[in-house]
Design a protein around this motif. Structure first.
Motif, PDB file in Angstrom:
ATOM      1  N   SER A  12     -15.295 -17.323 -77.670  1.00 17.54           N
ATOM      2  CA  SER A  12     -16.487 -17.852 -77.009  1.00 17.54           C
ATOM      3  C   SER A  12     -17.146 -16.748 -76.195  1.00 17.54           C
ATOM      4  N   SER A  13     -18.379 -16.990 -75.766  1.00 19.76           N
ATOM      5  CA  SER A  13     -19.109 -15.992 -74.981  1.00 19.76           C
ATOM      6  C   SER A  13     -18.494 -15.773 -73.609  1.00 19.76           C
ATOM      7  N   SER A  14     -17.538 -16.626 -73.217  1.00 20.99           N
ATOM      8  CA  SER A  14     -16.896 -16.450 -71.911  1.00 20.99           C
ATOM      9  C   SER A  14     -16.068 -15.164 -71.854  1.00 20.99           C
ATOM     10  N   VAL A  15     -15.791 -14.550 -73.018  1.00 22.86           N
ATOM     11  CA  VAL A  15     -15.018 -13.303 -72.997  1.00 22.86           C
ATOM     12  C   VAL A  15     -15.758 -12.212 -72.237  1.00 22.86           C
ATOM     13  N   TRP A  16     -17.077 -12.353 -72.105  1.00 18.01           N
ATOM     14  CA  TRP A  16     -17.877 -11.295 -71.496  1.00 18.01           C
ATOM     15  C   TRP A  16     -18.141 -11.506 -70.012  1.00 18.01           C
ATOM     16  N   ARG A  17     -17.914 -12.678 -69.482  1.00 16.28           N
ATOM     17  CA  ARG A  17     -18.407 -12.998 -68.138  1.00 16.28           C
ATOM     18  C   ARG A  17     -17.868 -12.049 -67.069  1.00 16.28           C
ATOM     19  N   TYR A  48     -22.876 -19.627 -80.821  1.00 16.86           N
ATOM     20  CA  TYR A  48     -22.786 -20.103 -82.197  1.00 16.86           C
ATOM     21  C   TYR A  48     -22.644 -21.627 -82.261  1.00 16.86           C
ATOM     22  N   ALA A  49     -22.908 -22.298 -81.170  1.00 16.89           N
ATOM     23  CA  ALA A  49     -22.628 -23.729 -81.100  1.00 16.89           C
ATOM     24  C   ALA A  49     -23.404 -24.528 -82.140  1.00 16.89           C
ATOM     25  N   ASP A  50     -24.621 -24.090 -82.473  1.00 16.44           N
ATOM     26  CA  ASP A  50     -25.462 -24.844 -83.414  1.00 16.44           C
ATOM     27  C   ASP A  50     -25.432 -24.252 -84.811  1.00 16.44           C
ATOM     28  N   ALA A  51     -24.552 -23.302 -85.064  1.00 18.68           N
ATOM     29  CA  ALA A  51     -24.535 -22.623 -86.360  1.00 18.68           C
ATOM     30  C   ALA A  51     -23.501 -23.251 -87.279  1.00 18.68           C
ATOM     31  N   SER A  52     -23.932 -23.566 -88.488  1.00 20.89           N
ATOM     32  CA  SER A  52     -23.010 -24.098 -89.490  1.00 20.89           C
ATOM     33  C   SER A  52     -23.140 -23.375 -90.822  1.00 20.89           C
ATOM     34  N   ALA A  73     -13.823 -23.048 -77.758  1.00 22.94           N
ATOM     35  CA  ALA A  73     -13.643 -24.487 -77.570  1.00 22.94           C
ATOM     36  C   ALA A  73     -14.385 -25.211 -78.684  1.00 22.94           C
ATOM     37  N   LEU A  74     -13.644 -25.840 -79.579  1.00 24.19           N
ATOM     38  CA  LEU A  74     -14.265 -26.517 -80.709  1.00 24.19           C
ATOM     39  C   LEU A  74     -15.187 -27.629 -80.234  1.00 24.19           C
ATOM     40  N   ILE A 125     -18.383 -23.624 -80.907  1.00 23.37           N
ATOM     41  CA  ILE A 125     -18.578 -23.518 -82.354  1.00 23.37           C
ATOM     42  C   ILE A 125     -17.992 -24.759 -83.013  1.00 23.37           C
ATOM     43  N   THR A 126     -18.496 -25.084 -84.184  1.00 21.58           N
ATOM     44  CA  THR A 126     -18.009 -26.242 -84.933  1.00 21.58           C
ATOM     45  C   THR A 126     -17.100 -25.764 -86.060  1.00 21.58           C
ATOM     46  N   PRO A 127     -16.282 -26.650 -86.643  1.00 20.75           N
ATOM     47  CA  PRO A 127     -15.490 -26.244 -87.806  1.00 20.75           C
ATOM     48  C   PRO A 127     -16.359 -25.682 -88.933  1.00 20.75           C
ATOM     49  N   ALA A 128     -17.557 -26.247 -89.117  1.00 20.40           N
ATOM     50  CA  ALA A 128     -18.463 -25.708 -90.138  1.00 20.40           C
ATOM     51  C   ALA A 128     -18.897 -24.292 -89.788  1.00 20.40           C
ATOM     52  N   GLY A 129     -19.113 -24.044 -88.504  1.00 18.34           N
ATOM     53  CA  GLY A 129     -19.472 -22.700 -88.079  1.00 18.34           C
ATOM     54  C   GLY A 129     -18.340 -21.715 -88.284  1.00 18.34           C
ATOM     55  N   LEU A 130     -17.103 -22.156 -88.026  1.00 14.00           N
ATOM     56  CA  LEU A 130     -15.952 -21.294 -88.272  1.00 14.00           C
ATOM     57  C   LEU A 130     -15.841 -20.944 -89.753  1.00 14.00           C
ATOM     58  N   ASP A 131     -16.042 -21.935 -90.618  1.00 15.09           N
ATOM     59  CA  ASP A 131     -15.971 -21.675 -92.053  1.00 15.09           C
ATOM     60  C   ASP A 131     -17.095 -20.740 -92.490  1.00 15.09           C
ATOM     61  N   ALA A 132     -18.289 -20.926 -91.933  1.00 18.99           N
ATOM     62  CA  ALA A 132     -19.410 -20.034 -92.261  1.00 18.99           C
ATOM     63  C   ALA A 132     -19.094 -18.607 -91.839  1.00 18.99           C
ATOM     64  N   GLY A 133     -18.437 -18.442 -90.686  1.00 23.88           N
ATOM     65  CA  GLY A 133     -18.057 -17.106 -90.244  1.00 23.88           C
ATOM     66  C   GLY A 133     -17.069 -16.448 -91.184  1.00 23.88           C
ATOM     67  N   LEU A 134     -16.078 -17.207 -91.659  1.00 20.38           N
ATOM     68  CA  LEU A 134     -15.119 -16.644 -92.608  1.00 20.38           C
ATOM     69  C   LEU A 134     -15.800 -16.313 -93.932  1.00 20.38           C
TER      70      LEU A 134
END
Length: 429
Positions: A60-65, A81-85, A317-318, A322-331
């Motif tokens: 998540s983007s929290s890695v940068w805070r 990436y929350a809205d990306a699928s 945080a799912l 990010i959504t499961p669809a977004g995770l699959d799109a990333g892979l």
């Protein structure tokens, strides 16, 4: 008091004056403060450069805070990436901050898959810029060709008109000659009276035609001059039309140009990524994320309690990051992406962003060989290896990592040629 210095006399004088006329001093002070506020309001202080943070797959983007808090010289922006699928939506998520704030100076940091998305986006912009310039130039060349064709047609029409006029004049002269022959028996005076109007008419026609030709030539020269002015600096107009966001520098960390490498030397075999996608499809995203997160620290870093806390805290945080669809799109993106051409386009562009690649020597997600392959084919870029670091050197070697970031961004903002910016392989500060 007379023995005091001039400076002390001056201070005492104003002290007495202030005590004697406090009301006037307060009015003057108020006016002074208002004046300062007006001056400050009229001045536009230069804004801070913006720094975009692009995180990798499964995080998540929290890695940068905590890092952003240590870089107050920037205005910080983050990718979500929350809205990306889909793959296209992942790229759109990286593009969105630039589109929302196109003005001002940008720097960008891309980690892992985030670095790949960032490189692809910048290469797309570079290609779009080149195509836009070419199209605009071709359009101008087409317009120039059309203008020449119109000019040739006009010249042909003018020549035809001139020929017609010459023929008419010849016909008039023939008629005059015939009339002269017919009127030979008439008196010389009568012949002159008849011929003078006709000759005058012919001369008037000739003068009128010459006048029209002169006017047309003057008008054509004026139009040509205006067209010449319009074309002056036309390439600058094209550049403005396809101008990119001002991205001064890009810092890559733990990334790669091609994630898939069936040898395992410079990436992961495709079968491993396929297995991760199957597990995601089997409704086990949390287990897949946890297994991936365990690969992020180097072997020496896994024993650190701090690294373990960091992994648990920043794993995506799912449903929120990010959504499961977004995770699959990333892979899917990691399986198909090959950025060697994009890298060549960016590193060969003299006016492109400055590229800086930080890599952990013991990175097991994007092995060091990935950086070495990019280094072997690059033009304008700098590379640094951080000893003993894994896939997230910004978390395990924070102070050293931040030092490199500050140095690079500062040099990029100043437009330096980086001749004096010496970095040693092995991560020397």
């Amino acid at each position: 008091m007379d023995e005091e210095s001039d400076g002390m006399k001056y201070v005492c004088y104003h002290t007495v004056h202030a005590e004697g006329d406090m009301g006037r001093m307060e009015i003057q002070s108020t006016r002074f403060e208002k004046g300062c506020m007006q001056v400050a309001a009229s001045l536009k202080l230069p804004s801070k450069p913006k720094l975009l943070w692009v995180h990798g797959w499964g995080m998540s983007s929290s890695v940068w805070r905590h890092l952003a808090a240590m870089l107050p010289e920037f205005e910080h922006r983050y990718v979500s990436y929350a809205d990306a699928s889909t793959v296209a939506e992942l790229l759109a998520a990286v593009r969105r901050p630039f589109e929302d704030e196109p003005e001002g100076e940008w720097h960008a940091i891309g980690w892992s898959m985030g670095g790949m998305l960032l490189l692809e986006l910048l290469a797309e912009w570079r290609e779009a810029s080149d195509i836009g310039l070419n199209k605009a130039w071709e359009q101008d060349q087409g317009q120039e060709q059309e203008r020449k064709q119109r000019q040739e047609q006009e010249q042909e029409q003018e020549q035809e008109q001139e020929q017609e006029q010459e023929q008419e004049q010849e016909q008039v002269q023939v008629q005059v000659h015939e009339q002269k022959q017919e009127k030979e028996l008439e008196s010389h005076r009568e012949q002159e009276q008849m011929l003078e109007p006709m000759e005058e008419q012919v001369q008037n026609q000739v003068h009128e035609q010459e006048r029209k030709q002169e006017q047309e030539q003057v008008q054509e020269q004026k139009q040509e001059h205006e067209r010449g002015i319009g074309r002056t600096g036309c390439m600058g107009d094209y550049v403005a039309a396809v101008r990119l966001p001002v991205v001064r520098s890009v810092i890559l960390t733990g990334t790669t140009l091609r994630f898939i490498d069936d040898t395992g030397q410079a990436g992961w075999p495709d079968r491993v990524v396929r297995r991760m996608r199957r597990r995601l499809a089997q409704a086990a995203p949390a287990d897949t994320l946890r297994a991936f997160a365990e690969c992020i620290p180097a072997a020496a870093e896994r024993a650190s309690a701090e690294s373990c806390r960091w992994l648990l805290e920043h794993t995506a945080a799912l449903g929120q990051d990010i959504t499961p669809a977004g995770l699959d799109a990333g892979l899917a993106y990691l399986q198909q992406a090959d950025l060697e051409r994009a890298w060549a386009r960016l590193t060969d562009a003299p006016d492109g962003p400055r590229l800086y690649w930080l890599h952990g020597a013991n990175d097991s997600v994007c092995p060091l060989a990935a950086q070495q392959r990019a280094q072997a084919t690059c033009g304008h870029a700098r590379f640094v290896v951080l000893p003993h670091a894994g896939h997230a050197p910004f978390a395990t070697q924070t102070a050293q990592w931040l030092h490199h970031i500050r140095m690079w961004c500062s040099a990029s903002s100043k437009g330096s040629l980086f001749d004096d910016f010496q970095m040693e392989q092995g991560g020397g500060a």
